[in-house]
Scaffold this motif. Structure first.
Motif, PDB file in Angstrom:
ATOM      1  N   THR A  21     -21.856 -14.565  17.620  1.00  0.00           N
ATOM      2  CA  THR A  21     -22.210 -15.924  16.957  1.00  0.00           C
ATOM      3  C   THR A  21     -22.531 -16.883  17.881  1.00  0.00           C
ATOM      4  OG1 THR A  21     -19.882 -16.208  17.249  1.00  0.00           O
ATOM      5  CG2 THR A  21     -20.541 -15.196  15.087  1.00  0.00           C
ATOM      6  N   ALA A  22     -22.646 -16.760  18.964  1.00  0.00           N
ATOM      7  CA  ALA A  22     -22.955 -17.836  20.207  1.00  0.00           C
ATOM      8  C   ALA A  22     -24.224 -18.665  19.711  1.00  0.00           C
ATOM      9  CB  ALA A  22     -23.324 -17.264  21.385  1.00  0.00           C
ATOM     10  N   GLY A  23     -25.341 -17.916  19.261  1.00  0.00           N
ATOM     11  CA  GLY A  23     -26.534 -18.713  19.173  1.00  0.00           C
ATOM     12  C   GLY A  23     -26.315 -19.506  18.154  1.00  0.00           C
ATOM     13  N   GLU A  24     -25.486 -19.298  17.010  1.00  0.00           N
ATOM     14  CA  GLU A  24     -25.308 -20.290  15.756  1.00  0.00           C
ATOM     15  C   GLU A  24     -24.821 -21.731  16.283  1.00  0.00           C
ATOM     16  OE1 GLU A  24     -23.116 -18.476  12.774  1.00  0.00           O
ATOM     17  OE2 GLU A  24     -23.986 -16.462  12.969  1.00  0.00           O
ATOM     18  N   HIS A  25     -24.254 -21.686  17.166  1.00  0.00           N
ATOM     19  CA  HIS A  25     -23.819 -23.096  17.598  1.00  0.00           C
ATOM     20  C   HIS A  25     -23.675 -23.537  19.248  1.00  0.00           C
ATOM     21  CE1 HIS A  25     -20.021 -21.092  19.309  1.00  0.00           C
ATOM     22  NE2 HIS A  25     -19.691 -20.147  18.283  1.00  0.00           N
ATOM     23  N   PHE A  26     -24.530 -22.481  19.881  1.00  0.00           N
ATOM     24  CA  PHE A  26     -24.659 -23.140  21.454  1.00  0.00           C
ATOM     25  C   PHE A  26     -25.949 -22.887  21.902  1.00  0.00           C
ATOM     26  CE2 PHE A  26     -23.501 -22.242  25.670  1.00  0.00           C
ATOM     27  CZ  PHE A  26     -22.719 -23.029  26.146  1.00  0.00           C
ATOM     28  N   THR A  27     -26.452 -23.830  22.401  1.00  0.00           N
ATOM     29  CA  THR A  27     -27.718 -23.772  23.007  1.00  0.00           C
ATOM     30  C   THR A  27     -27.664 -23.720  24.411  1.00  0.00           C
ATOM     31  OG1 THR A  27     -28.950 -24.994  21.374  1.00  0.00           O
ATOM     32  CG2 THR A  27     -30.206 -24.841  23.079  1.00  0.00           C
ATOM     33  N   PRO A  28     -28.081 -22.759  25.328  1.00  0.00           N
ATOM     34  CA  PRO A  28     -28.158 -22.800  26.779  1.00  0.00           C
ATOM     35  C   PRO A  28     -28.117 -23.917  27.124  1.00  0.00           C
ATOM     36  CG  PRO A  28     -29.467 -20.743  25.927  1.00  0.00           C
ATOM     37  CD  PRO A  28     -29.060 -21.745  24.646  1.00  0.00           C
ATOM     38  N   ARG A  29     -27.385 -24.494  28.164  1.00  0.00           N
ATOM     39  CA  ARG A  29     -27.259 -25.770  28.900  1.00  0.00           C
ATOM     40  C   ARG A  29     -28.358 -26.079  29.569  1.00  0.00           C
ATOM     41  NH1 ARG A  29     -24.501 -26.399  25.378  1.00  0.00           N
ATOM     42  NH2 ARG A  29     -22.148 -27.236  25.416  1.00  0.00           N
ATOM     43  N   GLU A  30     -29.099 -25.007  30.350  1.00  0.00           N
ATOM     44  CA  GLU A  30     -30.268 -25.502  31.137  1.00  0.00           C
ATOM     45  C   GLU A  30     -31.520 -25.895  29.949  1.00  0.00           C
ATOM     46  OE1 GLU A  30     -31.133 -20.787  30.829  1.00  0.00           O
ATOM     47  OE2 GLU A  30     -29.317 -22.432  30.707  1.00  0.00           O
ATOM     48  N   VAL A  31     -31.458 -25.120  29.045  1.00  0.00           N
ATOM     49  CA  VAL A  31     -32.562 -25.664  28.066  1.00  0.00           C
ATOM     50  C   VAL A  31     -32.543 -27.024  27.468  1.00  0.00           C
ATOM     51  CG1 VAL A  31     -33.671 -24.756  25.797  1.00  0.00           C
ATOM     52  CG2 VAL A  31     -33.136 -23.136  27.142  1.00  0.00           C
ATOM     53  N   ILE A  32     -31.231 -27.428  27.245  1.00  0.00           N
ATOM     54  CA  ILE A  32     -30.849 -28.726  26.653  1.00  0.00           C
ATOM     55  C   ILE A  32     -31.113 -30.000  27.797  1.00  0.00           C
ATOM     56  CG2 ILE A  32     -29.135 -30.147  25.859  1.00  0.00           C
ATOM     57  CD1 ILE A  32     -27.653 -28.000  24.928  1.00  0.00           C
ATOM     58  N   ARG A  33     -31.028 -29.422  29.209  1.00  0.00           N
ATOM     59  CA  ARG A  33     -31.293 -30.344  30.269  1.00  0.00           C
ATOM     60  C   ARG A  33     -32.801 -30.437  30.374  1.00  0.00           C
ATOM     61  NH1 ARG A  33     -27.167 -27.309  33.001  1.00  0.00           N
ATOM     62  NH2 ARG A  33     -28.705 -26.353  34.255  1.00  0.00           N
ATOM     63  N   LEU A  34     -33.372 -29.552  30.142  1.00  0.00           N
ATOM     64  CA  LEU A  34     -34.834 -29.476  30.084  1.00  0.00           C
ATOM     65  C   LEU A  34     -35.473 -30.540  28.985  1.00  0.00           C
ATOM     66  CD1 LEU A  34     -37.813 -28.900  30.957  1.00  0.00           C
ATOM     67  CD2 LEU A  34     -37.515 -26.865  29.624  1.00  0.00           C
ATOM     68  N   MET A  35     -35.028 -30.242  27.688  1.00  0.00           N
ATOM     69  CA  MET A  35     -35.260 -31.079  26.629  1.00  0.00           C
ATOM     70  C   MET A  35     -34.995 -32.583  26.933  1.00  0.00           C
ATOM     71  SD  MET A  35     -33.984 -28.651  23.683  1.00  0.00           S
ATOM     72  CE  MET A  35     -34.571 -29.552  22.325  1.00  0.00           C
ATOM     73  N   VAL A  36     -33.764 -33.030  27.491  1.00  0.00           N
ATOM     74  CA  VAL A  36     -33.191 -34.208  27.634  1.00  0.00           C
ATOM     75  C   VAL A  36     -34.037 -34.912  28.689  1.00  0.00           C
ATOM     76  CG1 VAL A  36     -31.239 -35.593  28.494  1.00  0.00           C
ATOM     77  CG2 VAL A  36     -30.747 -33.905  26.969  1.00  0.00           C
ATOM     78  N   ASN A  37     -34.586 -34.219  29.909  1.00  0.00           N
ATOM     79  CA  ASN A  37     -35.375 -34.712  30.755  1.00  0.00           C
ATOM     80  C   ASN A  37     -36.528 -35.222  30.103  1.00  0.00           C
ATOM     81  OD1 ASN A  37     -33.563 -34.085  32.706  1.00  0.00           O
ATOM     82  ND2 ASN A  37     -35.151 -32.738  33.929  1.00  0.00           N
ATOM     83  N   LEU A  38     -37.248 -34.147  28.884  1.00  0.00           N
ATOM     84  CA  LEU A  38     -38.593 -34.609  28.644  1.00  0.00           C
ATOM     85  C   LEU A  38     -38.484 -35.855  27.596  1.00  0.00           C
ATOM     86  CD1 LEU A  38     -39.548 -30.810  27.806  1.00  0.00           C
ATOM     87  CD2 LEU A  38     -40.528 -32.168  29.527  1.00  0.00           C
ATOM     88  N   ILE A  39     -37.228 -35.924  26.644  1.00  0.00           N
ATOM     89  CA  ILE A  39     -37.534 -36.947  26.123  1.00  0.00           C
ATOM     90  C   ILE A  39     -37.116 -38.558  26.646  1.00  0.00           C
ATOM     91  CG2 ILE A  39     -36.721 -35.718  23.887  1.00  0.00           C
ATOM     92  CD1 ILE A  39     -34.129 -36.931  24.038  1.00  0.00           C
ATOM     93  N   PHE A  40     -36.486 -38.217  27.736  1.00  0.00           N
ATOM     94  CA  PHE A  40     -36.311 -39.782  28.486  1.00  0.00           C
ATOM     95  C   PHE A  40     -37.199 -40.006  29.509  1.00  0.00           C
ATOM     96  CE2 PHE A  40     -31.545 -38.963  27.284  1.00  0.00           C
ATOM     97  CZ  PHE A  40     -31.396 -40.212  26.633  1.00  0.00           C
ATOM     98  N   ILE A  41     -38.037 -39.064  30.138  1.00  0.00           N
ATOM     99  CA  ILE A  41     -38.542 -39.133  31.311  1.00  0.00           C
ATOM    100  C   ILE A  41     -39.551 -40.494  31.221  1.00  0.00           C
ATOM    101  CG2 ILE A  41     -40.474 -37.713  30.661  1.00  0.00           C
ATOM    102  CD1 ILE A  41     -40.615 -37.003  33.868  1.00  0.00           C
ATOM    103  N   GLU A  42     -40.235 -40.755  30.202  1.00  0.00           N
ATOM    104  CA  GLU A  42     -41.172 -41.700  30.083  1.00  0.00           C
ATOM    105  C   GLU A  42     -40.566 -43.125  29.907  1.00  0.00           C
ATOM    106  OE1 GLU A  42     -45.106 -39.266  28.403  1.00  0.00           O
ATOM    107  OE2 GLU A  42     -43.897 -40.111  27.096  1.00  0.00           O
ATOM    108  N   ASP A  43     -39.184 -43.192  29.719  1.00  0.00           N
ATOM    109  CA  ASP A  43     -38.747 -44.503  29.349  1.00  0.00           C
ATOM    110  C   ASP A  43     -37.792 -45.228  30.661  1.00  0.00           C
ATOM    111  OD1 ASP A  43     -39.520 -43.985  26.911  1.00  0.00           O
ATOM    112  OD2 ASP A  43     -37.655 -43.558  26.191  1.00  0.00           O
TER     113      ASP A  43
END
Length: 613
Positions: free
Chosen positions: A172-194
């Motif tokens: 059931t991990a995939g239902e409530h847990f996204t791999p942390r390194e994927v989240i770190r990448l996504m966070v980098n992408l949404i903040f980098i231009e600000d």
């Protein structure tokens, strides 16, 4: 003790559960008890003041709630029971009843967490197994007082416990847990231009939202990232989650970190928007892949029909078998208007939203809406086997209504499918992970908005020995003796309209048995050639091409009697991601293959002769 050691120590309590609980169930006990012990320690010093305030305000006939929060020194929780975990241990025979009473003494916001955890079911189960006293005693002896473990460290401890729970609950991990390194990448992408948000000392306030919050991982990582770069900035976190257990974990995590727990809402985001009419600066989401939305179909269709573009689903509705694009539309409806500062979205989707559905379909209309409104900044293709519950290819879409000038009218595609390292131990379907260098490389490609290639250095045997990212003007690495350097694109930039096309209907005339064209006899069709439905065909003409020129070049030479039925023409959009990164490799010559086969055959014969001797 650092947060990892402390979380390991807390998780060791689960040794008591072995035999009575499956390993994947340990978190159902450890997580709520950790929350209970933390709240227990936080409220210990103010308990006498809270009890006195309760008595005074009850006698005065006043609503005690705001006074109790103030007496407890907390924004969202208090406890009116004279009990705590330590005093519970003094009455072993009645620990179950007393634990119930203690939980009931919490304020509604905190009590809701334990109810969503279904904590009382675990209390009954522990009592029946004769473990309730032992487990309570273990937690009562763990010091989680804020003077010993501050909010930031407690948040990290809880994150580590959630990770451990997710890793041993692979089913059931995939239902409530996204791999942390994927989240770190996504966070980098949404903040980098600000720059204004990330500049240290700039006391900005921003809001971040996740409509599929799970256990709150995306919210937590985003908060940590911003605090690390600019401690003066404040990020208010909002979320919604359908699964009760995941919701409880998320809400508890926010409570522990001092976030407003009222911002975390339970329920189905698609049918019951818990943050209606609210706009956000940043949004992150990993909605379920390929999950049908039949349960909420009537509600969604009603909103689409009645509200249109004033609601969330105006651009179109995808097929019922996959609701991921509904979450994309939901997020777009939550974007803060560009005049108020704009918003940026990071969402993980599978491959089907890129190309499923022909011109005029719901999926195509959604793609048309986001591209014609210039909302897509980039799409990043991730490696396979990155998530716990699926090995399929996944893509991060980055959307924004505040594109920098150089990005306006363009979409960047980044193929990061080769950016991975093998995990030491597989976790469910997850066998690969992104390293810090991979995250940095992808972030750089996005941040610099450049086209780039990857040089793959191969030795004489064809084995890969090195890789290097080549930006414009970079020198290619030297090939080893007998080897070669293979160059493949990894970042490409396209105009929005390059993903669009017009589907034209090509008709050919109906002919009678003598081969003569059949003409219409009445109305608008009178005197005109009648179409033969068996010869009808369609062609997709890129929006960047003139339809008539295309028709004369591609169709008429093969069918001189054909014509276009312009009334049936439809505009569609698709993003053929893999096609844009395909590199043709000429097959080996027949002579080379033949020589190799001769060599292999000779070796086999020699081995057989050796066996015969």
């Amino acid at each position: 003790m650092n947060h990892q050691a402390l979380s390991s120590f807390i998780w060791s309590v689960a040794d008591l559960l072995r035999g009575d609980y499956k390993q994947s169930e340990y978190g159902k006990v450890v997580l709520p008890f950790t929350v209970l012990r933390r709240l227990d320690c936080v409220l210990a010093a103010t308990k006498p003041a809270v009890l006195a305030e309760l008595e005074a305000k009850t006698k005065a006939g006043l609503n005690p709630d705001p006074f109790l929060l103030r007496a407890a020194g907390q924004r969202y929780f208090y406890n009116t029971s004279p009990l705590d975990l330590s005093t519970l241990l003094g009455d072993q025979d009645h620990i179950r009843q007393n634990l119930y009473a203690y939980i009931q003494g919490f304020s509604p916001a905190a009590r809701d967490i334990f109810e969503r955890f279904d904590f009382f079911t675990q209390v009954e189960r522990l009592a029946k197994a004769g473990l309730l006293y032992l487990v309570t005693e273990k937690f009562a002896n763990i010091d989680l007082h804020p003077d010993v473990v501050d909010n930031a460290r407690m948040g990290l401890v809880f994150e580590e416990l959630i990770r451990k729970f997710a890793e041993i609950s692979n089913e059931t991990a995939g239902e409530h847990f996204t791999p942390r390194e994927v989240i770190r990448l996504m966070v980098n992408l949404i903040f980098i231009e600000d720059d204004d948000v990330l500049t240290a000392g700039n006391a900005v306030v921003r809001a971040l939202y996740d409509p599929t919050a799970g256990t709150g991982g995306m919210l937590s990582v985003a908060g940590e990232y911003l605090h690390e770069h600019n401690p003066a900035a404040r990020l208010n976190l909002f979320g919604q989650e359908l699964n009760d257990e995941s919701y409880a974990i998320c809400k508890a995590d926010m409570l522990i970190k001092g976030q407003d727990v009222h911002n975390i809402v339970a329920g189905n985001t698609l049918s019951d928007d818990g943050h209606a009419n609210t706009k956000f600066d940043y949004m992150l989401s990993n909605p379920p892949f390929g999950v049908e939305w039949k349960k909420v179909e009537s509600v969604v269709r009603k909103e689409a029909a009645e509200k249109g573009f004033d609601g969330r689903f105006g651009p179109g509705l995808p097929r019922v078998s996959d609701g991921s694009m509904l979450f994309l539309l939901h997020l777009i409806s939550k974007m803060r208007p560009a005049v108020d500062g704009g918003a940026r979205i990071g969402i993980v989707l599978n491959g089907s939203p890129l190309f499923t559905g022909g011109a005029g379909s719901g999926e195509s209309e959604i793609r048309r809406y986001v591209l014609e409104n210039d909302l897509v900044e980039a799409i990043i293709g991730l490696p396979t086997d990155m998530f716990y519950n699926t090995g399929i290819s996944t893509y991060i879409w980055v959307l924004s209504n505040k594109k920098p000038d150089e990005r306006k009218g363009w979409v960047q595609l980044i193929d990061a499918s080769s950016f991975w390292q093998k995990m030491r131990k597989s976790l469910g379907s997850k066998r690969k992970e992104l390293s810090e260098q991979h995250i940095a490389d992808i972030t750089r490609l996005f941040g610099e908005f450049v086209e780039a290639e990857q040089a793959i250095v191969l030795d004489a045997t064809g084995k890969e020995v090195a890789r290097q990212i080549l930006l414009f003007g970079d020198a290619e690495p030297a090939a080893p003796k007998g080897g070669k350097v293979k160059r493949v694109p990894i970042s490409r930039v396209f105009k929005n309209e390059e993903f669009g096309y017009t589907t034209i209907t090509v008709e050919r005339p109906l002919r009678d048995d003598a081969g003569n064209i059949v003409l219409g006899e009445r109305g608008k069709q009178k005197g005109k050639p009648q179409p033969d439905s068996s010869l009808r065909d369609t062609e997709n003409v890129p929006l960047t091409e003139d339809i008539d020129a295309y028709f004369q070049r591609e169709v008429l030479p093969h069918a001189p009697d054909a014509w276009i039925d312009h009334e049936k023409s439809k505009v569609g959009y698709e993003i053929p991601f893999n096609r844009h990164f395909y590199v043709f490799e000429a097959p080996r010559s027949l002579h080379e293959i033949d020589e190799e086969l001769k060599g292999v055959t000779a070796r086999i014969m020699a081995m057989l002769e050796g066996l015969a001797e």
